[in-house]
Design a protein around this motif. Structure first.
Motif, PDB file in Angstrom:
ATOM      1  N   GLN A   1       0.829  -1.216   0.000  1.00 15.48           N
ATOM      2  CA  GLN A   1       0.000   0.000   0.000  1.00 15.48           C
ATOM      3  C   GLN A   1       0.858   1.259   0.000  1.00 15.48           C
TER       4      GLN A   1
ATOM      5  N   GLU B   1      -4.205  -4.476   8.015  1.00 16.33           N
ATOM      6  CA  GLU B   1      -5.534  -4.047   7.590  1.00 16.33           C
ATOM      7  C   GLU B   1      -6.267  -3.358   8.734  1.00 16.33           C
TER       8      GLU B   1
ATOM      9  N   HIS C   1      -4.555   0.055   9.099  1.00 11.01           N
ATOM     10  CA  HIS C   1      -4.613   0.960   7.940  1.00 11.01           C
ATOM     11  C   HIS C   1      -6.039   1.277   7.497  1.00 11.01           C
ATOM     12  N   HIS C   2      -6.892   0.266   7.425  1.00  9.02           N
ATOM     13  CA  HIS C   2      -8.284   0.499   7.013  1.00  9.02           C
ATOM     14  C   HIS C   2      -9.193  -0.463   7.787  1.00  9.02           C
TER      15      HIS C   2
ATOM     16  N   GLU D   1     -12.191  -0.405   8.873  1.00  8.87           N
ATOM     17  CA  GLU D   1     -13.589  -0.613   8.457  1.00  8.87           C
ATOM     18  C   GLU D   1     -13.699  -1.679   7.374  1.00  8.87           C
ATOM     19  N   ASP D   2     -12.644  -1.843   6.578  1.00 11.12           N
ATOM     20  CA  ASP D   2     -12.683  -2.788   5.464  1.00 11.12           C
ATOM     21  C   ASP D   2     -11.778  -4.000   5.693  1.00 11.12           C
TER      22      ASP D   2
END
Length: 350
Positions: A91, A312, A315-316, A318-319
């Motif tokens: 990423q 994950e 970094h994100h 929610e997803d």
């Protein structure tokens, strides 16, 4: 008079450190009005003086992520860190990594350094036996990350901030004990972690419970740290014990694969036959355990995947795409493992 800390305000307001920090340091992620008022009232009552630098930093972002691990030489930590780094690199994220040598004070220094760099998220891997004061400092440092809008993920131990990923330590220890019994062992030894790391305590408790439920007992507790050096100490001690107390094969639960590999090496060097005289079991599932001879029986964990999924969550969140087998309950995630039968222990009869 001692300086009033964020922890004092959080305790008085009855909210988390992260919430307290967000309210007092001016983060954009502010909780509801009622909670904010409660925090402000507690701060006023205690005479808390906000840190101007902390307030300025609360709203800043660096694009950096931090990883704190205890021992780079231990493949457990390096595998998790590698998984995180691989996912971050995919990423375009830069990762700052700190090794703390299983030392609480060094960990505090590392967290302070990461906060000085304004990291946007932190992964902490490993568990430590902490005093109440040390735990409060850990939590305070991690709360600063959340106050900037960052995410915190810890593996193996919770500090009341962010999400915690727990390997199935106690269940894994129990599975190892049951497998040892099924393999025909009637004598058992257990590494007694001198550092009292919570994960080691849980693994030992699961193993001991399985042995006791079968009517057996732990014959020999081997005091040593959960490190490769500790494994060599344990291996030498096991050799002496077997020489001084003959009477059939013994199964040794080494608590980690790194300890198991080192202990087995010392036993083999001394002429002990593995698994006929001494069975050795690890925990973690490091790749090196498959490559040695005999291969290591262990409780296998998806180490690199833990690191990738932790990225994950940082970094994100929610997803974040977590496997269905991972049990999620609020801010706690439990990861199952599986027993892997190697040649270092006698297998159960077919």
């Amino acid at each position: 008079m001692a300086q009033v800390t964020l922890s004092d305000v959080a305790r008085t307001a009855g909210v988390s450190l992260a919430t307290t920090s967000r309210v007092l340091n001016g983060s954009s992620r502010v909780p509801g009005k009622a909670i904010s008022q409660r925090v402000m009232q507690a701060a006023e009552k205690l005479g808390y003086v906000p840190n101007a630098s902390a307030q300025a930093l609360a709203r800043s972002s660096s694009g950096l992520l931090g990883v704190v691990i205890q021992d780079l030489e231990d493949p457990y930590f390096s595998a998790v860190a590698a998984g995180f780094q691989e996912a971050a690199g995919g990423q375009g994220q830069l990762v700052l990594m700190a090794q703390t040598s299983r030392d609480a004070d060094l960990t505090i220094v590392a967290l302070g350094g990461l906060n000085a760099q304004r990291v946007d998220g932190v992964l902490m891997v490993g568990s430590l036996d902490l005093s109440a004061e040390q735990r409060a400092v850990f939590s305070d440092q991690l709360a600063r990350v959340e106050a900037r809008g960052g995410q915190v993920v810890t593996v193996g131990q919770s500090y009341g901030i962010g999400r915690t990923v727990y390997p199935a330590d106690r269940d894994g220890g129990r599975a190892i004990g049951q497998a040892a019994i099924a393999g025909g062992y009637q004598r058992f030894a257990l590494l007694d972690d001198v550092t009292r790391a919570p994960s080691a305590v849980d693994r030992a408790a699961g193993f001991a419970a399985a042995i006791e439920e079968s009517g057996g007992r732990i014959e020999y507790h081997v005091p040593a740290p959960v490190t490769a050096a500790g494994g060599r100490v344990a291996g030498d001690a096991l050799v002496r014990h077997l020489e001084e107390h003959p009477g059939g094969p013994m199964c040794f639960f080494a608590m980690t694969d790194a300890v198991a590999v080192a202990a087995m090496g010392r036993a083999l060097h001394a002429g002990i036959r593995v698994p006929d005289e001494l069975g050795v079991v690890g925990f973690d599932g490091i790749a090196a355990g498959r490559d040695i001879a005999p291969s290591l029986t262990t409780f296998d964990l998806p180490l690199r995947d833990i690191g990738r999924r932790a990225f994950e969550l940082v970094h994100h969140p929610e997803d974040a795409d977590l496997p269905e087998t991972w049990e999620v309950h609020e801010d706690t995630i439990t990861i199952p493992g599986r027993l892997w039968q190697g040649g270092s222990t006698s297998p159960p009869p077919t």
